[in-house]
Scaffold this motif. Structure first.
Motif, PDB file in Angstrom:
ATOM      1  N   ALA A 133       0.834  -1.211   0.000  1.00  0.00           N
ATOM      2  CA  ALA A 133       0.000   0.000   0.000  1.00  0.00           C
ATOM      3  C   ALA A 133       0.864   1.255   0.000  1.00  0.00           C
ATOM      4  O   ALA A 133       0.560   2.225  -0.702  1.00  0.00           O
ATOM      5  N   ASN A 134       1.949   1.231   0.762  1.00  0.00           N
ATOM      6  CA  ASN A 134       2.852   2.377   0.801  1.00  0.00           C
ATOM      7  C   ASN A 134       3.515   2.583  -0.559  1.00  0.00           C
ATOM      8  O   ASN A 134       3.628   3.716  -1.034  1.00  0.00           O
ATOM      9  N   THR A 135       3.939   1.522  -1.184  1.00  0.00           N
ATOM     10  CA  THR A 135       4.570   1.616  -2.502  1.00  0.00           C
ATOM     11  C   THR A 135       3.590   2.145  -3.540  1.00  0.00           C
ATOM     12  O   THR A 135       3.921   3.056  -4.316  1.00  0.00           O
ATOM     13  N   ALA A 173       6.214   9.659   3.204  1.00  0.00           N
ATOM     14  CA  ALA A 173       5.107   9.938   4.121  1.00  0.00           C
ATOM     15  C   ALA A 173       3.791  10.110   3.367  1.00  0.00           C
ATOM     16  O   ALA A 173       2.740   9.638   3.814  1.00  0.00           O
ATOM     17  N   LEU A 174       3.843  10.759   2.228  1.00  0.00           N
ATOM     18  CA  LEU A 174       2.631  10.909   1.433  1.00  0.00           C
ATOM     19  C   LEU A 174       2.151   9.564   0.895  1.00  0.00           C
ATOM     20  O   LEU A 174       0.948   9.327   0.780  1.00  0.00           O
ATOM     21  N   GLY A 175       3.082   8.681   0.571  1.00  0.00           N
ATOM     22  CA  GLY A 175       2.705   7.349   0.124  1.00  0.00           C
ATOM     23  C   GLY A 175       2.095   6.512   1.237  1.00  0.00           C
ATOM     24  O   GLY A 175       1.253   5.646   0.997  1.00  0.00           O
ATOM     25  N   ALA A 176       2.489   6.771   2.470  1.00  0.00           N
ATOM     26  CA  ALA A 176       1.990   6.000   3.609  1.00  0.00           C
ATOM     27  C   ALA A 176       0.542   6.322   3.952  1.00  0.00           C
ATOM     28  O   ALA A 176      -0.077   5.595   4.732  1.00  0.00           O
ATOM     29  N   ILE A 177       0.003   7.370   3.374  1.00  0.00           N
ATOM     30  CA  ILE A 177      -1.398   7.711   3.641  1.00  0.00           C
ATOM     31  C   ILE A 177      -2.316   6.580   3.208  1.00  0.00           C
ATOM     32  O   ILE A 177      -3.348   6.316   3.835  1.00  0.00           O
ATOM     33  N   LEU A 179       0.296  -1.588  10.738  1.00  0.00           N
ATOM     34  CA  LEU A 179       0.865  -0.602  11.659  1.00  0.00           C
ATOM     35  C   LEU A 179       2.378  -0.765  11.777  1.00  0.00           C
ATOM     36  O   LEU A 179       3.119   0.227  11.791  1.00  0.00           O
ATOM     37  N   ILE A 180       2.854  -1.992  11.821  1.00  0.00           N
ATOM     38  CA  ILE A 180       4.300  -2.240  11.880  1.00  0.00           C
ATOM     39  C   ILE A 180       4.970  -1.718  10.613  1.00  0.00           C
ATOM     40  O   ILE A 180       6.037  -1.083  10.677  1.00  0.00           O
ATOM     41  N   ALA A 181       4.356  -1.962   9.454  1.00  0.00           N
ATOM     42  CA  ALA A 181       4.912  -1.460   8.189  1.00  0.00           C
ATOM     43  C   ALA A 181       4.963   0.067   8.196  1.00  0.00           C
ATOM     44  O   ALA A 181       5.934   0.668   7.720  1.00  0.00           O
ATOM     45  N   THR A 207       8.259   2.499   8.029  1.00  0.00           N
ATOM     46  CA  THR A 207       8.344   3.619   7.094  1.00  0.00           C
ATOM     47  C   THR A 207       8.709   4.905   7.839  1.00  0.00           C
ATOM     48  O   THR A 207       9.543   5.683   7.375  1.00  0.00           O
ATOM     49  N   ALA A 208       8.106   5.106   9.000  1.00  0.00           N
ATOM     50  CA  ALA A 208       8.417   6.295   9.798  1.00  0.00           C
ATOM     51  C   ALA A 208       9.873   6.285  10.245  1.00  0.00           C
ATOM     52  O   ALA A 208      10.537   7.329  10.244  1.00  0.00           O
ATOM     53  N   LEU A 209      10.400   5.121  10.605  1.00  0.00           N
ATOM     54  CA  LEU A 209      11.810   5.027  10.985  1.00  0.00           C
ATOM     55  C   LEU A 209      12.723   5.293   9.791  1.00  0.00           C
ATOM     56  O   LEU A 209      13.779   5.918   9.941  1.00  0.00           O
ATOM     57  N   ALA A 210      12.322   4.841   8.612  1.00  0.00           N
ATOM     58  CA  ALA A 210      13.107   5.126   7.399  1.00  0.00           C
ATOM     59  C   ALA A 210      13.109   6.622   7.112  1.00  0.00           C
ATOM     60  O   ALA A 210      14.145   7.194   6.745  1.00  0.00           O
ATOM     61  N   ILE A 211      11.967   7.268   7.294  1.00  0.00           N
ATOM     62  CA  ILE A 211      11.880   8.719   7.098  1.00  0.00           C
ATOM     63  C   ILE A 211      12.781   9.432   8.105  1.00  0.00           C
ATOM     64  O   ILE A 211      13.508  10.364   7.753  1.00  0.00           O
ATOM     65  N   LEU A 212      12.749   8.992   9.346  1.00  0.00           N
ATOM     66  CA  LEU A 212      13.609   9.574  10.379  1.00  0.00           C
ATOM     67  C   LEU A 212      15.083   9.397  10.026  1.00  0.00           C
ATOM     68  O   LEU A 212      15.887  10.328  10.175  1.00  0.00           O
ATOM     69  N   TYR A 213      15.440   8.237   9.503  1.00  0.00           N
ATOM     70  CA  TYR A 213      16.818   7.989   9.081  1.00  0.00           C
ATOM     71  C   TYR A 213      17.225   8.964   7.985  1.00  0.00           C
ATOM     72  O   TYR A 213      18.314   9.540   8.026  1.00  0.00           O
ATOM     73  N   TYR A 214      16.345   9.150   6.990  1.00  0.00           N
ATOM     74  CA  TYR A 214      16.664  10.096   5.900  1.00  0.00           C
ATOM     75  C   TYR A 214      16.765  11.529   6.401  1.00  0.00           C
ATOM     76  O   TYR A 214      17.545  12.314   5.890  1.00  0.00           O
TER      77      TYR A 214
END
Length: 94
Positions: free
Chosen positions: A17-19, A52-56, A78-80, A84-91
């Motif tokens: 869904a995020n992709t 983040a926009l894809g995660a909507i 929710l885990i996915a 994704t939020a952790l990946a965004i934080l990393y970036y």
């Protein structure tokens, strides 16, 4: 059904869904192609916003699973989303 299997199914649905959400956003709102948009987002430091926009789209999957009472699949989504939020934080940090 097996709890771990339900979590994995939810996780996979969340990643897909995020992709799809990210690609859909690029196709609808970007005047460039997919590869060019990703390259520009990385260069300008906006890859986190793009993810983040894809995660909507995960919201639809999450509440859909809750509605049909598939709580463990909703947990997988929710885990996915958290990954994704952790990946965004990393970036954002690096």
């Amino acid at each position: 059904m097996n709890v771990k299997k339900e979590l994995v199914i939810g996780f996979i649905v969340g990643i897909i869904a995020n992709t799809i959400g990210t690609l859909l956003y690029i196709l609808l709102f970007s005047e460039f192609g997919i590869a060019e948009t990703f390259q520009a987002a990385v260069q300008q430091g906006h890859i986190g916003s793009l993810l983040a926009l894809g995660a909507i789209l995960n919201l639809i999957a999450f509440f859909g699973f809750l509605r049909i009472r598939r709580d463990n699949r909703a947990k997988g989504v929710l885990i996915a989303t958290l990954i994704t939020a952790l990946a965004i934080l990393y970036y954002k940090i690096f």
